[in-house]
Design an enzyme around this catalytic site. Structure first.
Site, PDB file in Angstrom:
ATOM      1  N   THR A  85      -2.095  82.391  13.437  1.00  0.00           N
ATOM      2  CA  THR A  85      -2.176  82.374  14.898  1.00  0.00           C
ATOM      3  C   THR A  85      -3.139  81.285  15.343  1.00  0.00           C
ATOM      4  O   THR A  85      -3.949  80.784  14.561  1.00  0.00           O
ATOM      5  CB  THR A  85      -2.686  83.713  15.449  1.00  0.00           C
ATOM      6  OG1 THR A  85      -4.071  83.857  15.098  1.00  0.00           O
ATOM      7  CG2 THR A  85      -1.894  84.873  14.898  1.00  0.00           C
ATOM      8  N   ASP A  86      -3.048  80.926  16.604  1.00  0.00           N
ATOM      9  CA  ASP A  86      -4.122  80.163  17.223  1.00  0.00           C
ATOM     10  C   ASP A  86      -5.318  81.110  17.361  1.00  0.00           C
ATOM     11  O   ASP A  86      -5.237  82.278  17.003  1.00  0.00           O
ATOM     12  CB  ASP A  86      -3.662  79.623  18.580  1.00  0.00           C
ATOM     13  CG  ASP A  86      -4.418  78.378  19.005  1.00  0.00           C
ATOM     14  OD1 ASP A  86      -5.566  78.202  18.570  1.00  0.00           O
ATOM     15  OD2 ASP A  86      -3.860  77.571  19.784  1.00  0.00           O
ATOM     16  N   SER A  87      -6.411  80.606  17.859  1.00  0.00           N
ATOM     17  CA  SER A  87      -7.653  81.372  17.935  1.00  0.00           C
ATOM     18  C   SER A  87      -7.418  82.752  18.546  1.00  0.00           C
ATOM     19  O   SER A  87      -6.890  82.877  19.651  1.00  0.00           O
ATOM     20  CB  SER A  87      -8.674  80.604  18.787  1.00  0.00           C
ATOM     21  OG  SER A  87      -9.866  81.320  18.922  1.00  0.00           O
ATOM     22  N   ASN A  88      -7.805  83.787  17.814  1.00  0.00           N
ATOM     23  CA  ASN A  88      -7.504  85.173  18.200  1.00  0.00           C
ATOM     24  C   ASN A  88      -8.464  85.645  19.282  1.00  0.00           C
ATOM     25  O   ASN A  88      -9.458  86.296  19.001  1.00  0.00           O
ATOM     26  CB  ASN A  88      -7.584  86.063  16.968  1.00  0.00           C
ATOM     27  CG  ASN A  88      -7.265  87.510  17.269  1.00  0.00           C
ATOM     28  OD1 ASN A  88      -6.768  87.838  18.332  1.00  0.00           O
ATOM     29  ND2 ASN A  88      -7.550  88.381  16.327  1.00  0.00           N
TER      30      ASN A  88
END
Length: 231
Positions: free
Chosen positions: A223-226
């Site tokens: 994922t991108d930054s969670n």
């Protein structure tokens, strides 16, 4: 399957949930920490990623992606990827949160400098060449942001993106498709936004049906930054 069967549930959970410029080590199995810096302009540690990765070195800062795409030169793009890969080897990096290959949908997008073009084929051919060069050096390129991350303002939380399948396939997915099929990318970073009412990072039609089943992708999706609860 043989490797995964060695892992405990806790180890699998750690690999799946603990990231941020790294893939966690599994000391029991002799698996080292993997450092994966961020940024399409080069292979480098910054003030945020460096301390997390435990690495401080940086390679060359390259011209922006739009400048590289303006050359229309696939050989030059592959040379950049290969050089970045060599820098990764020298610096101890095994992955790269790059290239960015979203579409120049508007001139006012806040991250156009990180993306190649308004044309999916041009973006894909240049990006695919960069990915091919880096991948051949052993670098996992997390091509991003998959997909339809075509604006920056208010894109960081709950942006619902609506489109039709033809436009999605012919314009917005095309760079990723070429980077997977021709570039051999082993990594993908999913996007913050939703497609319709499904978040990209939890969208089976996108990540399984298209990416894996249709394109034959055999790698890792992160994922991108969670940052948000829906992630």
């Amino acid at each position: 399957d043989e490797f995964v069967s060695q892992l405990t549930v806790e180890e699998m959970a750690t690999l799946c949930t603990s990231g941020g410029y790294t893939i966690g080590a599994i000391d029991r199995l002799g698996v080292p920490l993997s450092a994966t810096p961020d940024g399409p302009s080069g292979m480098m540690a910054n003030a945020w990623s460096g301390p997390i990765m435990g690495v401080s070195g940086s390679g060359v800062t390259y011209p922006t992606e739009v400048v590289l795409a303006s050359s229309w030169n696939q050989d030059l793009a592959q040379l950049m990827g290969s050089t970045v890969g060599s820098e990764a080897q020298a610096l101890g990096f095994s992955g790269w949160y790059a290239p960015g290959m979203n579409t120049h949908r508007t001139a006012f997008s806040g991250r156009n400098f990180e993306y190649y073009s308004e044309d999916g084929v041009l973006a894909g051919e240049i990006a695919g060449s960069v990915v091919k060069g880096a991948t051949e050096k052993g670098v996992i390129c997390y091509i991003k942001h998959f997909a339809l991350n075509e604006r920056e303002a208010e894109n960081r939380q709950s942006l619902f993106t609506w489109s039709n399948e033809q436009a999605i396939r012919e314009i917005y997915l095309k760079p990723f498709e070429i980077a997977v099929k021709k570039g051999g990318s082993l990594g993908v970073m999913s996007a913050f936004n939703y497609i319709g009412y499904e978040w990209c990072g939890g969208n089976s039609a996108l990540l399984n049906q298209v990416l894996r089943n249709e394109w034959g992708f055999d790698g890792v999706v992160i994922t991108d930054s969670n940052r948000y609860s829906y992630m």
